[in-house]
Enzyme design. Structure first.
Site, PDB file in Angstrom:
ATOM      1  N   LYS A   1       0.844  -1.204   0.000  1.00  0.00           N
ATOM      2  CA  LYS A   1       0.000   0.000   0.000  1.00  0.00           C
ATOM      3  C   LYS A   1       0.881   1.257   0.000  1.00  0.00           C
ATOM      4  CE  LYS A   1      -3.741  -2.488   2.218  1.00  0.00           C
ATOM      5  NZ  LYS A   1      -4.426  -2.947   3.421  1.00  0.00           N
TER       6      LYS A   1
ATOM      7  N   GLN B   1      -4.384  -1.598   9.657  1.00  0.00           N
ATOM      8  CA  GLN B   1      -4.319  -2.923   9.041  1.00  0.00           C
ATOM      9  C   GLN B   1      -4.900  -3.976   9.983  1.00  0.00           C
ATOM     10  OE1 GLN B   1      -3.422  -3.442   5.885  1.00  0.00           O
ATOM     11  NE2 GLN B   1      -3.645  -5.665   5.988  1.00  0.00           N
TER      12      GLN B   1
ATOM     13  N   ASP C   1     -11.030   2.693   3.977  1.00  0.00           N
ATOM     14  CA  ASP C   1     -11.387   1.268   3.902  1.00  0.00           C
ATOM     15  C   ASP C   1     -12.906   1.108   3.744  1.00  0.00           C
ATOM     16  OD1 ASP C   1      -9.410  -0.739   4.072  1.00  0.00           O
ATOM     17  OD2 ASP C   1      -9.057  -0.315   6.193  1.00  0.00           O
TER      18      ASP C   1
HETATM   19  N1  GUN Z   1      -6.487  -6.826   6.232  1.00  0.00           N
HETATM   20  C1  GUN Z   1      -6.712  -7.573   5.117  1.00  0.00           C
HETATM   21  N2  GUN Z   1      -7.366  -6.845   4.179  1.00  0.00           N
HETATM   22  C2  GUN Z   1      -7.548  -5.613   4.714  1.00  0.00           C
HETATM   23  C3  GUN Z   1      -8.139  -4.414   4.218  1.00  0.00           C
HETATM   24  O1  GUN Z   1      -8.653  -4.333   3.101  1.00  0.00           O
HETATM   25  N3  GUN Z   1      -8.110  -3.344   5.069  1.00  0.00           N
HETATM   26  C4  GUN Z   1      -7.565  -3.405   6.315  1.00  0.00           C
HETATM   27  N4  GUN Z   1      -7.613  -2.305   7.069  1.00  0.00           N
HETATM   28  N5  GUN Z   1      -7.005  -4.506   6.794  1.00  0.00           N
HETATM   29  C5  GUN Z   1      -6.993  -5.601   5.996  1.00  0.00           C
END
Ligand code: GUN
Length: 302
Positions: free
Chosen positions: A54, A98, A121
């Protein structure tokens, strides 16, 4: 006949190019730089890898982007305080914590603490509600469902009036994609059925689908005979079924398997996403899109 392969890798690259131009224009015309903070608690290897991806993408697009690593034993109160700091930082337009986070911290409290207007998100209940209402109300679309919708639209499949079957009812994929595709509007207006572990005859439902979206987390759940000839098949499953040595790097890498038996299904489907290289690359890209949207919203730009 073999199905057309819907390459998430290629479509994601296309969208990232579009975003890169938009970011440069925002900077030049308005002096705005989209800002993203990713917060990682602990050192879960899969999470480290996701967050690194990311950050790398955000930098490539020209964002102001920071990684905030916190120790596994951070208290819930301290994590909430940290989120509040970024809620009040005008340079930050997107906050991502995350998941998963350690068990001693209440995940719901953490997600609810993020300002909904910085919740790129789209996990906050306010954004879930906005999505249900649809139209202009939805500020951010959750990243994986948004990526799925882009894949369907950009590969030329008509959703309006189509029979869509979604396998799986998770909050992250199944429920939101079903809601998005049943709204009135572009890339939606479909007749949507959601099937799950309580469904009596999965095969019969899947066989009706013009567009089949599978997010069950069960390797090779969907068999070729469950697929309507010519259907568009979107496989969201990323199941680790073992390990192998990469020919490229010589390192140990996971063997990934989708929820659909790809090799057999591609002989029946009209188009299908591979695993990896299908939905996966779209998720990060849509996170970037949400961050750009958030920066524009903060500046009052449409
Ligand atoms: N963990 C796995 N996929 C995601 C996601 O799309 N967003 C977040 N915040 N954590 C994750």
């Amino acid at each position: 006949m073999s199905a057309r392969i819907i390459s998430g890798t290629e479509i994601a690259a296309q969208i990232r190019e579009e975003l890169k131009k938009e970011v440069a224009e925002l900077k030049e015309k308005h002096g705005i730089v989209p800002g993203l903070i990713t917060i990682l608690v602990g050192k879960n290897p899969a999470s480290v890898s996701y967050v690194t991806g990311k950050q790398k993408t955000a930098h490539e697009l020209g964002f102001y982007s920071l990684q905030d690593d916190q120790p596994e034993n951070i208290s819930e109160a301290d994590l909430l305080k940290l989120i509040d700091k970024y809620n009040n930082d005008p340079k930050i337009h997107g906050i991502l914590v995350q998941l998963p986070i350690p068990k001693h911290i209440d995940e719901k409290k953490v997600l609810n603490a993020i300002n909904p207007d910085k919740d790129v998100d789209a996990f906050h209940p306010v954004n879930v509600g906005r999505l249900m209402i649809g139209g202009d109300e939805a500020k951010f679309l959750p990243c994986t469902p948004a990526g799925i919708q882009e894949l369907i639209m950009r590969s030329g499949f008509e959703t309006s009036g189509a029979e869509v079957v979604v396998v799986g009812r998770s909050n992250i994929v199944g429920k939101p994609i079903a809601n998005m595709l049943l709204q009135k509007g572009k890339g939606a207006n479909a007749t949507v059925t959601v099937v799950h572990t309580g469904t009596k005859n999965l095969e019969a439902h899947c066989k009706r689908a013009d567009i089949l979206i599978v997010a069950a987390g069960v390797p090779h759940l969907v068999k070729p005979e469950w697929i309507k000839p010519g259907a568009c098949v979107i496989d969201v499953g990323v199941n680790r079924v073992g390990e192998k040595i990469s020919e490229k790097t010589g390192k140990t890498v996971p063997i990934l398997r989708g929820d659909v038996d790809f090799d057999a299904a591609k002989e029946i489907a009209g188009a299908i996403t591979p695993v990896p290289g299908g939905v996966g690359p779209m998720t990060i890209t849509m996170l970037m899109k949400n961050t750009v949207t958030s920066a524009k919203m903060a500046a009052g730009i449409k």
